[in-house]
Design a protein around this motif. Structure first.
Motif, PDB file in Angstrom:
ATOM      1  N   ILE A   5     -52.763 -12.011 -16.534  1.00  0.00           N
ATOM      2  CA  ILE A   5     -52.104 -10.760 -16.143  1.00  0.00           C
ATOM      3  C   ILE A   5     -51.535 -10.081 -17.385  1.00  0.00           C
ATOM      4  O   ILE A   5     -50.684 -10.648 -18.076  1.00  0.00           O
ATOM      5  CB  ILE A   5     -50.984 -11.028 -15.117  1.00  0.00           C
ATOM      6  CG1 ILE A   5     -51.557 -11.690 -13.858  1.00  0.00           C
ATOM      7  CG2 ILE A   5     -50.266  -9.725 -14.754  1.00  0.00           C
ATOM      8  CD1 ILE A   5     -50.505 -12.072 -12.824  1.00  0.00           C
ATOM      9  N   LYS A   6     -52.023  -8.887 -17.644  1.00  0.00           N
ATOM     10  CA  LYS A   6     -51.511  -8.089 -18.755  1.00  0.00           C
ATOM     11  C   LYS A   6     -50.522  -7.071 -18.207  1.00  0.00           C
ATOM     12  O   LYS A   6     -50.838  -6.329 -17.270  1.00  0.00           O
ATOM     13  CB  LYS A   6     -52.644  -7.364 -19.479  1.00  0.00           C
ATOM     14  CG  LYS A   6     -52.169  -6.455 -20.605  1.00  0.00           C
ATOM     15  CD  LYS A   6     -53.304  -5.636 -21.185  1.00  0.00           C
ATOM     16  CE  LYS A   6     -52.793  -4.671 -22.252  1.00  0.00           C
ATOM     17  NZ  LYS A   6     -53.879  -3.805 -22.792  1.00  0.00           N
ATOM     18  N   VAL A   7     -49.332  -7.025 -18.748  1.00  0.00           N
ATOM     19  CA  VAL A   7     -48.295  -6.107 -18.270  1.00  0.00           C
ATOM     20  C   VAL A   7     -48.320  -4.828 -19.090  1.00  0.00           C
ATOM     21  O   VAL A   7     -48.309  -4.861 -20.329  1.00  0.00           O
ATOM     22  CB  VAL A   7     -46.897  -6.759 -18.341  1.00  0.00           C
ATOM     23  CG1 VAL A   7     -45.827  -5.772 -17.865  1.00  0.00           C
ATOM     24  CG2 VAL A   7     -46.860  -8.029 -17.490  1.00  0.00           C
ATOM     25  N   VAL A   8     -48.371  -3.693 -18.403  1.00  0.00           N
ATOM     26  CA  VAL A   8     -48.282  -2.374 -19.031  1.00  0.00           C
ATOM     27  C   VAL A   8     -47.024  -1.698 -18.505  1.00  0.00           C
ATOM     28  O   VAL A   8     -46.835  -1.591 -17.281  1.00  0.00           O
ATOM     29  CB  VAL A   8     -49.524  -1.511 -18.722  1.00  0.00           C
ATOM     30  CG1 VAL A   8     -49.304  -0.066 -19.165  1.00  0.00           C
ATOM     31  CG2 VAL A   8     -50.762  -2.084 -19.404  1.00  0.00           C
ATOM     32  N   TYR A   9     -46.175  -1.256 -19.411  1.00  0.00           N
ATOM     33  CA  TYR A   9     -44.927  -0.600 -19.021  1.00  0.00           C
ATOM     34  C   TYR A   9     -45.117   0.910 -19.049  1.00  0.00           C
ATOM     35  O   TYR A   9     -45.614   1.459 -20.040  1.00  0.00           O
ATOM     36  CB  TYR A   9     -43.798  -1.009 -19.973  1.00  0.00           C
ATOM     37  CG  TYR A   9     -43.449  -2.473 -19.899  1.00  0.00           C
ATOM     38  CD1 TYR A   9     -42.526  -2.945 -18.961  1.00  0.00           C
ATOM     39  CD2 TYR A   9     -44.054  -3.397 -20.745  1.00  0.00           C
ATOM     40  CE1 TYR A   9     -42.221  -4.293 -18.881  1.00  0.00           C
ATOM     41  CE2 TYR A   9     -43.745  -4.748 -20.667  1.00  0.00           C
ATOM     42  CZ  TYR A   9     -42.829  -5.191 -19.737  1.00  0.00           C
ATOM     43  OH  TYR A   9     -42.526  -6.519 -19.650  1.00  0.00           O
ATOM     44  N   PHE A  10     -44.743   1.570 -17.954  1.00  0.00           N
ATOM     45  CA  PHE A  10     -44.844   3.037 -17.937  1.00  0.00           C
ATOM     46  C   PHE A  10     -43.456   3.663 -17.939  1.00  0.00           C
ATOM     47  O   PHE A  10     -42.476   3.056 -17.511  1.00  0.00           O
ATOM     48  CB  PHE A  10     -45.683   3.530 -16.751  1.00  0.00           C
ATOM     49  CG  PHE A  10     -45.138   3.225 -15.380  1.00  0.00           C
ATOM     50  CD1 PHE A  10     -44.196   4.057 -14.778  1.00  0.00           C
ATOM     51  CD2 PHE A  10     -45.601   2.115 -14.664  1.00  0.00           C
ATOM     52  CE1 PHE A  10     -43.716   3.787 -13.502  1.00  0.00           C
ATOM     53  CE2 PHE A  10     -45.129   1.842 -13.384  1.00  0.00           C
ATOM     54  CZ  PHE A  10     -44.182   2.689 -12.802  1.00  0.00           C
ATOM     55  N   ASN A  11     -43.402   4.860 -18.449  1.00  0.00           N
ATOM     56  CA  ASN A  11     -42.146   5.587 -18.604  1.00  0.00           C
ATOM     57  C   ASN A  11     -41.858   6.360 -17.319  1.00  0.00           C
ATOM     58  O   ASN A  11     -42.475   7.391 -17.060  1.00  0.00           O
ATOM     59  CB  ASN A  11     -42.248   6.552 -19.794  1.00  0.00           C
ATOM     60  CG  ASN A  11     -40.927   7.252 -20.090  1.00  0.00           C
ATOM     61  OD1 ASN A  11     -40.018   7.267 -19.274  1.00  0.00           O
ATOM     62  ND2 ASN A  11     -40.821   7.833 -21.266  1.00  0.00           N
ATOM     63  N   TYR A  12     -40.926   5.844 -16.518  1.00  0.00           N
ATOM     64  CA  TYR A  12     -40.548   6.574 -15.309  1.00  0.00           C
ATOM     65  C   TYR A  12     -39.331   7.448 -15.607  1.00  0.00           C
ATOM     66  O   TYR A  12     -38.208   7.162 -15.191  1.00  0.00           O
ATOM     67  CB  TYR A  12     -40.272   5.633 -14.142  1.00  0.00           C
ATOM     68  CG  TYR A  12     -39.916   6.394 -12.875  1.00  0.00           C
ATOM     69  CD1 TYR A  12     -40.701   7.454 -12.456  1.00  0.00           C
ATOM     70  CD2 TYR A  12     -38.796   6.072 -12.124  1.00  0.00           C
ATOM     71  CE1 TYR A  12     -40.385   8.177 -11.321  1.00  0.00           C
ATOM     72  CE2 TYR A  12     -38.463   6.782 -10.980  1.00  0.00           C
ATOM     73  CZ  TYR A  12     -39.264   7.836 -10.581  1.00  0.00           C
ATOM     74  OH  TYR A  12     -38.944   8.561  -9.456  1.00  0.00           O
TER      75      TYR A  12
END
Length: 305
Positions: free
Chosen positions: A148-155
């Protein structure tokens, strides 16, 4: 004529103020710009957790399997999760990121975490808001499953002039208000530049399940496609941590307004980016997107079993 002029000036000033506030927020959080992977296929399917998804999975399973699959929140609870082997998974519920080993009232989150750690044996990208970084849940996933690769998005919610908000969306510096996880998922997939995004299980029919008891408490029966309906009952929707007051009817319908308005914003943004969104849900109250059954085949490399 005069009224129209006043309305035009009022709208301009409102957009100007909202734009300035958005730029201020972005200047504070801009270092968290979203970096998204390229699409693996030209078409993706975003699967909501509405009850109608059972019908869509029964009738459109082969088509969905030919697309890049995006699941959300507690989808992993469904038995079909490991058959679909989704490439993408979006979680935006803040409760996930305050969850710890000592949390005693969120067995659903504990179940999702267990499935991620023990059953996901294929490459999957998990999208979460940047404020989730450092949370107990993400720590367990990043240390416990290298698939599992985690991608963080800017909310960062941005509003204002369309030209400005679209630019901020595109750069990963802001998003529309994501009143539901589906709005967040669609925004991310638009920015990944799929040619077509199919939407399934987006019933958006919560208003059908609203009740008011004799104490004027707002009750809702929240049904997901993976639930056993006979076990689901109407429950109070509390507005405070002490569970003393429920949301008012006015606030509940305002929340629904934000959901449907969010889809309208995304429709216009998708048109701007040249991305087609098709609402192929078997049942849905969303009127912002084109309504059409899913196609029969998708161009691209074969899906691995």
């Amino acid at each position: 004529m005069v009224e129209a002029s006043f309305n035009s000036i009022s709208q301009f000033l409102s957009d100007l103020f909202a734009s300035l506030v958005s730029l201020l927020k972005v200047s504070i959080r801009g270092r968290y710009a979203t970096r998204l992977p390229n699409p693996q296929l030209p078409v993706c399917s975003v699967l909501g957790n509405g009850p109608s998804l059972n019908e869509s999975l029964a009738e459109q399973f082969d088509f969905i399997r030919q697309t890049e699959i995006v699941c959300v929140n507690n989808f992993a609870h469904a038995e079909i999760f490991t058959r679909l082997r989704p490439q993408d998974y979006v979680i935006s519920d803040p409760n996930y990121f305050v969850f710890t080993e000592q949390t005693i009232d969120r067995d659903d989150i504990r179940q999702t975490l267990s499935i991620f750690l023990e059953q996901v044996n294929w490459q999957m990208t998990l999208y979460v808001p940047h404020f989730a970084k450092g949370s107990y849940l993400l720590g367990k996933i990043e240390r416990g499953n290298t698939q599992i690769k985690v991608v963080y998005f800017n909310y960062t919610v941005v509003r204002g002039f369309k030209w400005l908000t679209y630019w901020l969306y595109t750069k990963g510096l802001g998003m529309p208000q994501a009143q539901t996880v589906i709005i967040a998922a669609l925004t991310l997939m638009i920015n990944r530049k799929f040619e077509t995004i199919y939407l399934f299980g987006a019933d958006t029919s919560w208003h059908e399940q609203i009740r008011l008891n004799d104490q004027n408490q707002l009750l809702i029966k929240q049904i997901h496609f993976y639930d056993k309906v006979k076990d689901i009952t109407h429950q109070p929707v509390y507005s405070d941590a002490q569970r003393q007051r429920t949301f008012s009817m006015a606030s509940q319908f305002l929340s629904l307004h934000k959901v449907f308005r969010g889809y309208e914003v995304l429709r216009d943004y998708a048109d701007h980016r040249g991305v087609r969104i098709v609402n192929a849900s078997a049942k849905s109250y969303i009127d912002a997107f084109e309504r059409k059954p899913a196609g029969q085949s998708v161009k691209g490399p074969p899906v691995q079993s």
